[in-house]
Design an enzyme around this catalytic site. Structure first.
Site, PDB file in Angstrom:
ATOM      1  CG  ASN A  18      -2.184   5.803  12.053  1.00 32.55           C
ATOM      2  OD1 ASN A  18      -1.452   6.734  11.765  1.00 32.55           O
ATOM      3  ND2 ASN A  18      -3.477   5.958  12.247  1.00 32.55           N
ATOM      4  CB  CYS A  19       2.588   2.142  13.952  1.00 33.76           C
ATOM      5  SG  CYS A  19       3.684   0.892  14.597  1.00 33.76           S
ATOM      6  N   PRO A  20       1.251  -0.645  12.562  1.00 33.82           N
ATOM      7  CG  PRO A  20       1.300  -3.033  12.523  1.00 33.82           C
ATOM      8  CD  PRO A  20       0.456  -1.830  12.964  1.00 33.82           C
ATOM      9  CG  ASP A  45       2.748   6.037  11.984  1.00 35.50           C
ATOM     10  OD1 ASP A  45       2.586   6.723  13.016  1.00 35.50           O
ATOM     11  OD2 ASP A  45       2.962   4.818  12.008  1.00 35.50           O
TER      12      ASP A  45
END
Length: 81
Positions: A18-20, A45
């Protein structure tokens, strides 16, 4: 792009991150590549459809293709100078 032109392009599997992390890992991988080399990046994501194009624009890489997949997206990136 034809399949024959893309058969030699490496794929970087970042599904499940997931981000980042997808952007950070893509940035690190591209730094190890030569200018003009291409890389498929696979993600799950949902924010990657915003983050990857913005990253490419900001860092001078070319986003050549974006494709929806069964479980997310994949992006074809050509490393910039």
């Amino acid at each position: 792009m034809s399949a024959a032109l893309l058969s030699d392009v490496a794929e970087y599997d970042l599904r499940g991150l997931n981000c980042p992390l997808p952007v950070l890992k893509t940035q690190k991988r591209l730094k190890s590549m030569a200018s003009g080399e291409r890389l498929w990046v696979r993600t799950t994501d949902p924010l990657a459809v915003i983050d990857i194009p913005n990253f490419c624009r900001e860092k001078g890489h070319a986003l050549l293709a974006t494709e929806a997949t069964e479980d997310g997206h994949r992006f074809l990136i050509a490393r910039g100078a």
